[in-house]
Design a protein around this motif. Sequence first.
Motif, PDB file in Angstrom:
ATOM      1  N   ASP A   1      38.832 -24.338 114.355  1.00 51.17           N
ATOM      2  CA  ASP A   1      39.469 -23.178 114.708  1.00 51.17           C
ATOM      3  C   ASP A   1      38.750 -22.566 115.932  1.00 51.17           C
ATOM      4  O   ASP A   1      39.183 -22.319 117.126  1.00 51.17           O
ATOM      5  CB  ASP A   1      39.021 -21.809 113.741  1.00 51.17           C
ATOM      6  N   PHE A   2      37.241 -22.790 116.081  1.00 51.20           N
ATOM      7  CA  PHE A   2      36.636 -22.695 117.236  1.00 51.20           C
ATOM      8  C   PHE A   2      37.042 -23.487 118.772  1.00 51.20           C
ATOM      9  O   PHE A   2      37.214 -23.016 119.479  1.00 51.20           O
ATOM     10  CB  PHE A   2      35.014 -22.657 116.884  1.00 51.20           C
ATOM     11  N   ILE A   3      37.171 -24.718 117.948  1.00 49.50           N
ATOM     12  CA  ILE A   3      37.463 -25.646 119.149  1.00 49.50           C
ATOM     13  C   ILE A   3      38.777 -25.261 119.818  1.00 49.50           C
ATOM     14  O   ILE A   3      39.169 -25.473 120.970  1.00 49.50           O
ATOM     15  CB  ILE A   3      37.258 -27.065 118.608  1.00 49.50           C
ATOM     16  N   VAL A   4      39.575 -25.314 118.923  1.00 45.07           N
ATOM     17  CA  VAL A   4      40.951 -24.839 119.435  1.00 45.07           C
ATOM     18  C   VAL A   4      41.026 -23.513 120.354  1.00 45.07           C
ATOM     19  O   VAL A   4      41.870 -23.419 121.251  1.00 45.07           O
ATOM     20  CB  VAL A   4      42.094 -24.769 118.196  1.00 45.07           C
ATOM     21  N   GLN A   5      40.311 -22.543 119.929  1.00 45.67           N
ATOM     22  CA  GLN A   5      40.007 -21.573 120.721  1.00 45.67           C
ATOM     23  C   GLN A   5      39.675 -21.787 122.040  1.00 45.67           C
ATOM     24  O   GLN A   5      40.189 -21.353 122.990  1.00 45.67           O
ATOM     25  CB  GLN A   5      39.343 -20.380 120.079  1.00 45.67           C
ATOM     26  N   GLU A   6      38.640 -22.545 122.290  1.00 46.26           N
ATOM     27  CA  GLU A   6      38.309 -23.158 123.517  1.00 46.26           C
ATOM     28  C   GLU A   6      39.205 -24.004 124.420  1.00 46.26           C
ATOM     29  O   GLU A   6      39.451 -23.800 125.337  1.00 46.26           O
ATOM     30  CB  GLU A   6      36.874 -24.012 123.166  1.00 46.26           C
ATOM     31  N   MET A   7      40.146 -24.769 123.580  1.00 50.18           N
ATOM     32  CA  MET A   7      41.088 -25.576 124.253  1.00 50.18           C
ATOM     33  C   MET A   7      42.090 -24.508 124.642  1.00 50.18           C
ATOM     34  O   MET A   7      42.747 -24.684 125.911  1.00 50.18           O
ATOM     35  CB  MET A   7      41.756 -26.564 122.984  1.00 50.18           C
ATOM     36  N   ASN A   8      42.547 -23.558 124.078  1.00 49.90           N
ATOM     37  CA  ASN A   8      43.567 -22.784 124.464  1.00 49.90           C
ATOM     38  C   ASN A   8      42.966 -21.842 125.780  1.00 49.90           C
ATOM     39  O   ASN A   8      43.672 -21.809 126.479  1.00 49.90           O
ATOM     40  CB  ASN A   8      43.823 -21.478 123.345  1.00 49.90           C
ATOM     41  N   ARG A   9      41.690 -21.585 125.734  1.00 54.08           N
ATOM     42  CA  ARG A   9      41.015 -21.014 126.964  1.00 54.08           C
ATOM     43  C   ARG A   9      41.281 -21.770 128.210  1.00 54.08           C
ATOM     44  O   ARG A   9      41.471 -21.503 129.153  1.00 54.08           O
ATOM     45  CB  ARG A   9      39.745 -20.646 126.794  1.00 54.08           C
ATOM     46  N   GLU A  10      40.886 -23.112 128.266  1.00 56.42           N
ATOM     47  CA  GLU A  10      40.916 -24.211 129.204  1.00 56.42           C
ATOM     48  C   GLU A  10      42.242 -24.299 129.549  1.00 56.42           C
ATOM     49  O   GLU A  10      42.679 -24.330 130.912  1.00 56.42           O
ATOM     50  CB  GLU A  10      40.497 -25.399 128.670  1.00 56.42           C
ATOM     51  N   THR A  11      43.347 -24.247 128.632  1.00 56.23           N
ATOM     52  CA  THR A  11      44.758 -24.265 129.180  1.00 56.23           C
ATOM     53  C   THR A  11      45.413 -23.315 129.817  1.00 56.23           C
ATOM     54  O   THR A  11      46.231 -23.384 130.936  1.00 56.23           O
ATOM     55  CB  THR A  11      45.444 -24.626 128.037  1.00 56.23           C
ATOM     56  N   ASN A  12      44.920 -22.112 129.301  1.00 59.92           N
ATOM     57  CA  ASN A  12      45.192 -20.885 130.176  1.00 59.92           C
ATOM     58  C   ASN A  12      44.699 -20.771 131.619  1.00 59.92           C
ATOM     59  O   ASN A  12      45.526 -20.243 132.362  1.00 59.92           O
ATOM     60  CB  ASN A  12      44.768 -19.592 129.332  1.00 59.92           C
ATOM     61  N   THR A  13      43.624 -21.337 131.861  1.00 61.10           N
ATOM     62  CA  THR A  13      42.914 -21.331 133.088  1.00 61.10           C
ATOM     63  C   THR A  13      43.868 -22.452 133.800  1.00 61.10           C
ATOM     64  O   THR A  13      44.120 -22.226 135.215  1.00 61.10           O
ATOM     65  CB  THR A  13      41.574 -21.914 132.888  1.00 61.10           C
ATOM     66  N   ILE A  14      44.156 -23.415 133.332  1.00 59.74           N
ATOM     67  CA  ILE A  14      44.954 -24.589 134.097  1.00 59.74           C
ATOM     68  C   ILE A  14      46.230 -23.998 134.513  1.00 59.74           C
ATOM     69  O   ILE A  14      46.662 -23.936 135.791  1.00 59.74           O
ATOM     70  CB  ILE A  14      45.145 -25.661 133.383  1.00 59.74           C
ATOM     71  N   GLY A  15      46.953 -23.235 133.835  1.00 58.17           N
ATOM     72  CA  GLY A  15      48.275 -22.594 134.010  1.00 58.17           C
ATOM     73  C   GLY A  15      48.007 -21.459 135.132  1.00 58.17           C
ATOM     74  O   GLY A  15      49.010 -21.429 135.852  1.00 58.17           O
ATOM     75  N   SER A  16      46.810 -20.674 134.983  1.00 60.89           N
ATOM     76  CA  SER A  16      46.762 -19.462 136.130  1.00 60.89           C
ATOM     77  C   SER A  16      46.293 -20.166 137.339  1.00 60.89           C
ATOM     78  O   SER A  16      46.764 -19.400 138.528  1.00 60.89           O
ATOM     79  CB  SER A  16      45.640 -18.650 135.561  1.00 60.89           C
ATOM     80  N   LYS A  17      45.897 -21.474 137.456  1.00 62.10           N
ATOM     81  CA  LYS A  17      45.713 -22.048 139.028  1.00 62.10           C
ATOM     82  C   LYS A  17      46.788 -22.817 139.384  1.00 62.10           C
ATOM     83  O   LYS A  17      46.693 -22.677 140.810  1.00 62.10           O
ATOM     84  CB  LYS A  17      44.488 -22.941 138.553  1.00 62.10           C
ATOM     85  N   CYS A  18      47.522 -23.227 138.892  1.00 60.97           N
ATOM     86  CA  CYS A  18      48.669 -23.961 139.156  1.00 60.97           C
ATOM     87  C   CYS A  18      50.035 -23.176 139.435  1.00 60.97           C
ATOM     88  O   CYS A  18      50.518 -22.651 138.450  1.00 60.97           O
ATOM     89  CB  CYS A  18      48.977 -25.393 138.523  1.00 60.97           C
ATOM     90  N   ASN A  19      50.686 -23.242 140.539  1.00 59.36           N
ATOM     91  CA  ASN A  19      52.128 -22.790 140.688  1.00 59.36           C
ATOM     92  C   ASN A  19      53.258 -23.797 140.744  1.00 59.36           C
ATOM     93  O   ASN A  19      54.308 -23.677 141.257  1.00 59.36           O
ATOM     94  CB  ASN A  19      52.019 -21.850 141.545  1.00 59.36           C
ATOM     95  N   ASN A  20      52.870 -25.082 140.336  1.00 60.00           N
ATOM     96  CA  ASN A  20      53.753 -26.328 140.408  1.00 60.00           C
ATOM     97  C   ASN A  20      54.630 -26.345 138.979  1.00 60.00           C
ATOM     98  O   ASN A  20      54.091 -26.211 138.039  1.00 60.00           O
ATOM     99  CB  ASN A  20      52.954 -27.502 140.496  1.00 60.00           C
TER     100      ASN A  20
END
Length: 293
Positions: A249-268
């Motif tokens: 559960d902790f690892i999944v929270q971290e994965m979600n955090r990184e994915t959100n960051t990727i989404g906020s950086k890219c507008n492609n």
Amino acid sequence: MAIYSMTGYGKGVAEKDGLKITVELKSVNHRFLDLNIKLPKTFAFAEDALRKILQAKVERGHVDVYVNFEDGRKDKFKVAVDYDLAEQYILIAKELKEKYGVDNNLGTSEIIRIPDVVSQVADENDEDTLLSLIKESAIMAADNLNAMRSVEGTSLVDDLLNKIKGISDVLPQIQALAPIAVEEYRDKLRDRVEDYLKETPIDEVKLINEIAFYSDKVCTDEEITRLYTHIAHFQSIVEAGGAIGKKLDFIVQEMNRETNTIGSKCNNAQITERVVYLKSEIEKIREQVQNLV
């Protein structure tokens, strides 16, 4: 080590000399082990022993515990006589004869028909025997519960690993699209600048600096590297087995955090499409992980 789901059902039955104890367990998700024991009042003496057995056998989950008792003995009832009450009726009969001169026809058959003089009472049960039966049926029920939870846990893990593989397969696609996104930004920026300046020459140095600044701003290499690390950690925990729910559960929270960051950086658009897929799969994983012990 086996991996268990927190959802399951188990039943255990123990019998001896006409006595029968049935223990049923039903478990659902919970942050800790929460036992809800429902015993007949006369079995209160066995609750502590029952609780200790289940605590040793079951990890995490809200568990409803039902204990049912059946007494199939032929001699489970015995006749009891209230001699004090019978004596009172006999004395009253004598007094009535002496006072009123009536016949005293109060015999044995009449006495035993008087309410409460003679009654049936349940034979006392041997607590040691009942406790032994409760322990036996509880252990059987817990083993059956764990067997079901193990089957469901294995099925959940197989699905989780498939989803993790899907996520791992998408990450290289995002890495390949990232330079394309920068090129698209460069071309759009040049077109806008040329359209604005018209005949004025473009300052190539400033344009290159702007593109470099944008490239650094939208670079997702760090987030993707961390996602690969989380995926590897996820897989190693699953391989180790045991009580893995909280760790995953902790690892999944971290994965979600990184994915959100990727989404906020890219507008492609193509990257965004893959980020949406990642977030959807991670959310499914999060829901399933919360059902693991």
